[in-house]
Design a protein around this motif. Structure first.
Motif, PDB file in Angstrom:
ATOM      1  N   UNK A 130      -0.911   5.537 -19.171  1.00 16.35           N
ATOM      2  CA  UNK A 130      -0.583   4.216 -18.621  1.00 16.35           C
ATOM      3  C   UNK A 130      -1.204   4.042 -17.235  1.00 16.35           C
ATOM      4  N   UNK A 131      -1.560   2.822 -16.911  1.00 17.95           N
ATOM      5  CA  UNK A 131      -2.188   2.545 -15.612  1.00 17.95           C
ATOM      6  C   UNK A 131      -1.146   2.628 -14.502  1.00 17.95           C
ATOM      7  N   UNK A 132      -1.585   3.106 -13.345  1.00 18.42           N
ATOM      8  CA  UNK A 132      -0.691   3.129 -12.182  1.00 18.42           C
ATOM      9  C   UNK A 132      -0.498   1.703 -11.661  1.00 18.42           C
ATOM     10  N   UNK A 133       0.544   1.536 -10.886  1.00 16.64           N
ATOM     11  CA  UNK A 133       0.773   0.239 -10.260  1.00 16.64           C
ATOM     12  C   UNK A 133      -0.268  -0.005  -9.172  1.00 16.64           C
ATOM     13  N   UNK A 134      -0.636  -1.252  -9.011  1.00 17.19           N
ATOM     14  CA  UNK A 134      -1.441  -1.666  -7.864  1.00 17.19           C
ATOM     15  C   UNK A 134      -0.478  -2.260  -6.835  1.00 17.19           C
ATOM     16  N   UNK A 135      -0.947  -2.513  -5.603  1.00 17.07           N
ATOM     17  CA  UNK A 135      -0.056  -3.157  -4.626  1.00 17.07           C
ATOM     18  C   UNK A 135       0.499  -4.486  -5.124  1.00 17.07           C
ATOM     19  N   UNK A 136      -0.243  -5.168  -6.004  1.00 18.38           N
ATOM     20  CA  UNK A 136       0.233  -6.455  -6.526  1.00 18.38           C
ATOM     21  C   UNK A 136       1.181  -6.271  -7.705  1.00 18.38           C
ATOM     22  N   UNK A 172      10.299 -12.207   0.263  1.00 19.17           N
ATOM     23  CA  UNK A 172       9.769 -11.960   1.607  1.00 19.17           C
ATOM     24  C   UNK A 172       9.749 -10.484   1.987  1.00 19.17           C
ATOM     25  N   UNK A 173      10.526  -9.641   1.281  1.00 20.72           N
ATOM     26  CA  UNK A 173      10.662  -8.242   1.715  1.00 20.72           C
ATOM     27  C   UNK A 173       9.933  -7.236   0.832  1.00 20.72           C
ATOM     28  N   UNK A 174       9.553  -7.630  -0.377  1.00 18.74           N
ATOM     29  CA  UNK A 174       9.007  -6.639  -1.325  1.00 18.74           C
ATOM     30  C   UNK A 174       7.740  -5.962  -0.808  1.00 18.74           C
ATOM     31  N   UNK A 175       6.839  -6.739  -0.236  1.00 20.19           N
ATOM     32  CA  UNK A 175       5.582  -6.157   0.258  1.00 20.19           C
ATOM     33  C   UNK A 175       5.860  -5.147   1.370  1.00 20.19           C
ATOM     34  N   UNK A 176       6.819  -5.456   2.239  1.00 18.40           N
ATOM     35  CA  UNK A 176       7.162  -4.552   3.339  1.00 18.40           C
ATOM     36  C   UNK A 176       7.798  -3.268   2.815  1.00 18.40           C
ATOM     37  N   UNK A 177       8.606  -3.387   1.774  1.00 17.57           N
ATOM     38  CA  UNK A 177       9.249  -2.208   1.180  1.00 17.57           C
ATOM     39  C   UNK A 177       8.189  -1.247   0.642  1.00 17.57           C
ATOM     40  N   UNK A 178       7.207  -1.789  -0.069  1.00 20.09           N
ATOM     41  CA  UNK A 178       6.126  -0.954  -0.613  1.00 20.09           C
ATOM     42  C   UNK A 178       5.322  -0.334   0.529  1.00 20.09           C
ATOM     43  N   UNK A 179       5.085  -1.110   1.576  1.00 20.02           N
ATOM     44  CA  UNK A 179       4.347  -0.609   2.738  1.00 20.02           C
ATOM     45  C   UNK A 179       5.080   0.576   3.375  1.00 20.02           C
ATOM     46  N   UNK A 180       6.399   0.509   3.419  1.00 16.98           N
ATOM     47  CA  UNK A 180       7.198   1.605   3.984  1.00 16.98           C
ATOM     48  C   UNK A 180       7.033   2.881   3.165  1.00 16.98           C
ATOM     49  N   UNK A 181       6.936   2.744   1.853  1.00 21.75           N
ATOM     50  CA  UNK A 181       6.730   3.921   0.997  1.00 21.75           C
ATOM     51  C   UNK A 181       5.421   4.622   1.353  1.00 21.75           C
ATOM     52  N   UNK A 182       4.401   3.835   1.678  1.00 24.60           N
ATOM     53  CA  UNK A 182       3.120   4.413   2.111  1.00 24.60           C
ATOM     54  C   UNK A 182       3.286   5.120   3.454  1.00 24.60           C
ATOM     55  N   UNK A 183       3.953   4.450   4.391  1.00 24.01           N
ATOM     56  CA  UNK A 183       4.117   5.006   5.738  1.00 24.01           C
ATOM     57  C   UNK A 183       4.878   6.325   5.722  1.00 24.01           C
ATOM     58  N   UNK A 184       5.824   6.451   4.821  1.00 20.14           N
ATOM     59  CA  UNK A 184       6.632   7.673   4.752  1.00 20.14           C
ATOM     60  C   UNK A 184       5.930   8.797   3.991  1.00 20.14           C
ATOM     61  N   UNK A 185       4.765   8.509   3.431  1.00 20.94           N
ATOM     62  CA  UNK A 185       4.044   9.548   2.692  1.00 20.94           C
ATOM     63  C   UNK A 185       4.583   9.765   1.293  1.00 20.94           C
ATOM     64  N   UNK A 186       5.372   8.810   0.791  1.00 21.09           N
ATOM     65  CA  UNK A 186       5.921   8.939  -0.562  1.00 21.09           C
ATOM     66  C   UNK A 186       4.902   8.543  -1.622  1.00 21.09           C
ATOM     67  N   UNK A 187       3.978   7.672  -1.254  1.00 22.67           N
ATOM     68  CA  UNK A 187       2.939   7.226  -2.185  1.00 22.67           C
ATOM     69  C   UNK A 187       1.623   7.125  -1.424  1.00 22.67           C
ATOM     70  N   UNK A 188       0.519   7.084  -2.165  1.00 16.77           N
ATOM     71  CA  UNK A 188      -0.778   6.878  -1.522  1.00 16.77           C
ATOM     72  C   UNK A 188      -1.753   6.316  -2.546  1.00 16.77           C
ATOM     73  N   UNK A 189      -2.863   5.775  -2.033  1.00 15.38           N
ATOM     74  CA  UNK A 189      -3.925   5.275  -2.907  1.00 15.38           C
ATOM     75  C   UNK A 189      -3.789   3.803  -3.242  1.00 15.38           C
ATOM     76  N   UNK A 190      -4.945   3.170  -3.511  1.00 12.91           N
ATOM     77  CA  UNK A 190      -4.952   1.761  -3.920  1.00 12.91           C
ATOM     78  C   UNK A 190      -4.313   1.619  -5.291  1.00 12.91           C
ATOM     79  N   UNK A 191      -4.646   2.570  -6.163  1.00 15.01           N
ATOM     80  CA  UNK A 191      -3.922   2.687  -7.423  1.00 15.01           C
ATOM     81  C   UNK A 191      -2.744   3.602  -7.090  1.00 15.01           C
ATOM     82  N   UNK A 192      -1.563   3.032  -6.936  1.00 13.81           N
ATOM     83  CA  UNK A 192      -0.459   3.714  -6.244  1.00 13.81           C
ATOM     84  C   UNK A 192       0.001   4.972  -6.984  1.00 13.81           C
TER      85      UNK A 192
END
Length: 742
Positions: A470-476, A491-511
């Motif tokens: 299965x394909x990984x999620x994209x930021x969209x 209004x908050x979903x994009x920021x929530x995903x951004x926080x996951x990146x900042x915490x090192x829980x996820x990485x990559x354009x293909x998340x």
């Protein structure tokens, strides 16, 4: 009598003042914070501004890293964060409030805007209530109408629902994050960890996808493809079986068609279908579409859309609605858009229609319509232009005619084996014309064959393939998934995903979930699964909606949340040691995973890893001290490039420096790509051997010596680090190759 109008941002204050002023709006300032004095009718008005939230939640008494914490209150941001620039806006509003007899909130009409205005009225103006302006665009006409029809009360349901969200998010965020951080600290390590009411379930969704991908076992299958010519046109067709799961069956087909030079068109089926126009944009669909066509991340799309709104070019973007009501003045907007050259012919086509009815979607929003352009001609930067153009064309496309598409299925008989060729084309563009490049329909026309026509076979091939994970999620797509599951807000979903990146829980354009992200979920699932419970998160979302609708009290919801969180933390405390050990190891594994650039070229056993030292970044072997390889790194953010150098097969890194494009560099200082040639190369050799001495032009005391870095060779002062003068050797091969590409 003086009325104070409170806006959310300085730009909005200017727009509102200029719209309402009978004459010219007089701009004044206190401590460089602007405000406007105007007259509207017989009313003297001051228009002041905030800069978003002036108040944040904080503990009444600091409890260090102790938890649980529920004794919190609203405090000025300046008392929570040092050097917070919002304090001067707060003090300016305090001074302006003393001059006023009545108060009107003109913040964005949504949950956050209501909380911002409500807090200013309560804590700055010391009032129990205020008037409320409600608008979806910052156009003069709508602002005047909004002011003259303002409500006599704040939207208390919306405000208290928003305040409840802040309290819940703080309760969850501060307590769960402290618990996680304390757990790791108990192992003797430190790593700032976080999770939250929506962040935890969001991470779990990504981790579950990652586990599906890792557990995926590809299944082999075979496809048989015919390449041929019919009516002088090339054609490709797959055997009607499509995928053969047994190789023997595929081989039997290949045997049956072996040596055949011709086939015959046994049937042609044509089906025409109608394609309805797209529905208007709500925020999520705008973010998804912006990522699809422009690869602009959702968070950036929201930021750009907000700027377009504040400048009066589009309606309020934080909306869930996919509907355009007649009240927005559809014909007037399209007439105004016609003045913009890019849209003139499209608008002319629409204005010729007897009626203008949009193809509205099902989603609604009690506060705002779908996103639409106001018609004001904008002045835009490149990225803003992309988003604006997409919004305008989507708006216009919703009024377009239905498009018509045709699918063609051609069946080719080769010795009893049937092959299927499929084509598709647009027979009537309709709304495609209005949506322009964003329609992007696949056009695959088949040759104009008829039943009974001969097909000349060029070749028939059997392809070995296997199923894909299965394909990984994209930021969209993750934003869309969160919306589908009722997690977070528009209004908050994009920021929530951004926080996951900042915490090192996820990485990559293909998340991709990191080891840390996976282990956080596994650990919490094992010890305190309620933290990740989607149903619980949705439950509180529903209760906040009930507060907005005034069918539930705020205290009831907060009381329930305290009980739930206290119960979760009791279980957490019992397992703290185990949780800490598991998370600490996951953190180490993730650091190693994200810093490894490749195998060590010296010992062939260890991994080359990016590390940080007293004097900056460097690369070292994981087998140190047994292997002493070290490579110094330039300043900036260094990441593994995930590839090898084509010249020397050494690993490459990506160097990211502020204000510059990311650059991929080979870590091998002796790489052939960094060789110096020509007269400059000859001179460099003489400098290195001491045959030529070049004095340092900066300090004049040292001399230039030949040095090496991952960028190649260069001249540096012999008195380094006292003198840091460097000179580029212009025809360094790496530099020359880059210059030629330009």
């Amino acid at each position: 009598m003086v009325e104070l109008i409170i806006t959310e941002k300085p730009n909005a204050a200017q727009k509102i003042a200029e719209a309402l002023a009978d004459g010219k709006a007089i701009k004044e300032s206190i401590n460089k914070v602007p405000y406007y004095s105007i007259t509207h009718g017989n009313q003297d008005i001051i228009v002041g501004c905030a800069v978003g939230h002036l108040f944040g939640l904080a503990e009444k008494k600091k409890a260090g890293m102790n938890y649980p914490v529920f004794d919190i209150e609203w405090k000025p941001n300046s008392s929570i964060k040092k050097d917070d620039f919002s304090n001067k806006y707060l003090t300016t509003l305090q001074k302006l409030a003393k001059k006023a007899d009545s108060f009107t909130v003109a913040c964005d009409f949504d949950v956050e805007g209501e909380v911002i205005g409500m807090n200013i009225i309560r804590f700055v103006c010391k009032q129990k209530d205020a008037n409320r302006m409600k608008f979806s665009t910052l156009t003069k006409e709508e602002l005047i109408e909004s002011y003259e029809n303002k409500s006599k009360h704040l939207e208390w349901g919306q405000g208290l629902a928003g305040e409840t969200r802040h309290f819940l998010d703080y309760y969850y965020g501060i307590n769960m994050s402290r618990a996680l951080t304390a757990a790791i600290k108990s192992t003797g390590r430190f790593k700032l960890m976080s999770t939250g009411r929506v962040q935890g379930p969001a991470l779990k969704i990504i981790v579950e996808k990652e586990k599906d991908i890792k557990a995926f076992v590809p299944v082999p299958f075979w496809q048989i493809e015919l390449e041929g010519v019919v009516k002088k046109g090339e054609i490709n067709a797959l055997h009607k079986e499509d995928k053969f799961w047994e190789k023997d069956k595929a081989l039997l087909v290949m045997k049956n068609v072996e040596g055949k030079k011709e086939g015959v068109v046994s049937s042609i089926e044509k089906n025409e279908f109608t394609q309805l126009p797209p529905v208007p944009f709500d925020l999520t669909s705008l973010q998804v579409e912006c990522y699809r066509v422009h690869k602009i991340p959702p968070k950036a799309t929201l930021s750009i859309a907000q700027d377009l709104y504040v400048n009066g070019y589009i309606s309020y973007p934080r909306t869930s609605s996919q509907q355009l009501p007649p009240s927005i003045g559809i014909k007037k907007i399209i007439t105004a858009l016609q003045k913009q050259e890019a849209y003139a012919p499209l608008c002319k086509t629409l204005l010729a229609k007897p009626t203008l009815t949009p193809h509205n979607g099902k989603k609604t929003d009690p506060a705002h319509p779908a996103i639409y352009p106001t018609g004001i001609t904008p002045k835009l930067e490149k990225k803003e232009e992309k988003v604006y153009d997409l919004i305008v064309r989507r708006f216009l496309a919703t009024f377009g005619e239905n498009a018509k598409r045709e699918t063609v299925t051609m069946t080719i008989d080769v010795n009893g084996e049937l092959f299927i060729a499929k084509g598709q084309r647009t027979t009537f563009k309709g709304w495609h014309e209005l949506y322009g490049p964003y329609a992007n329909m696949k056009e695959e026309e088949l040759p104009p064959a008829e039943q009974g026509d001969k097909v000349t076979i060029k070749k028939i091939s059997m392809h070995d393939k296997e199923t894909k994970p299965p394909a990984r999620y994209t930021p969209a797509s993750i934003i869309k998934e969160l919306e589908k599951r009722g997690l977070g807000t528009k209004a908050t979903r994009a920021q929530i995903v951004d926080t996951l990146f900042q915490r090192g829980y996820v990485h990559g354009t293909s998340i991709e979930a990191t080891n840390l992200g996976i282990n956080v979920v596994d650990t919490l699932e094992k010890h305190v699964p309620k933290i990740l419970d989607e149903a619980l998160t949705r439950h509180f979302e529903e209760e906040m909606e009930e507060i907005r609708e005034k069918t539930k009290k705020q205290d009831e919801v907060l009381g329930e949340a305290k009980e739930v969180i206290t119960d979760i933390l009791k279980g957490f405390k019992k397992e703290e040691g185990d949780i800490g050990a598991e998370l600490a190891q996951a953190h180490i594994d993730t650091q190693n995973e994200l810093s490894t650039i490749g195998k060590c070229y010296k010992c062939n056993d260890g991994d080359l890893q990016i590390r940080r030292g007293k004097f900056g970044g460097f690369i070292a072997c994981s087998k140190y001290p047994d292997c002493d390889v070290t490579i110094s790194l330039p300043s900036g953010l260094i990441k593994p490039a995930g590839k090898e150098c084509k010249e020397c097969s050494f690993p490459m890194v990506t160097v990211i420096r502020k204000g510059k494009r990311p650059q991929e560099v080979c870590v091998n200082k002796e790489c052939p790509s960094k060789k110096i040639e020509g007269s400059a190369g000859a001179e460099a050799l003489k400098v290195a051997s001491g045959d030529i001495e070049k004095p340092c032009p900066k300090c004049t005391e040292g001399k230039l010596v030949l040095r090496k870095s991952i960028y190649g060779q260069f001249y540096g002062c012999s008195r380094f680090p006292k003198c840091r003068h460097t000179e580029r050797i212009e025809n360094n091969q790496a530099f020359v190759k880059k210059a030629k590409k330009k």
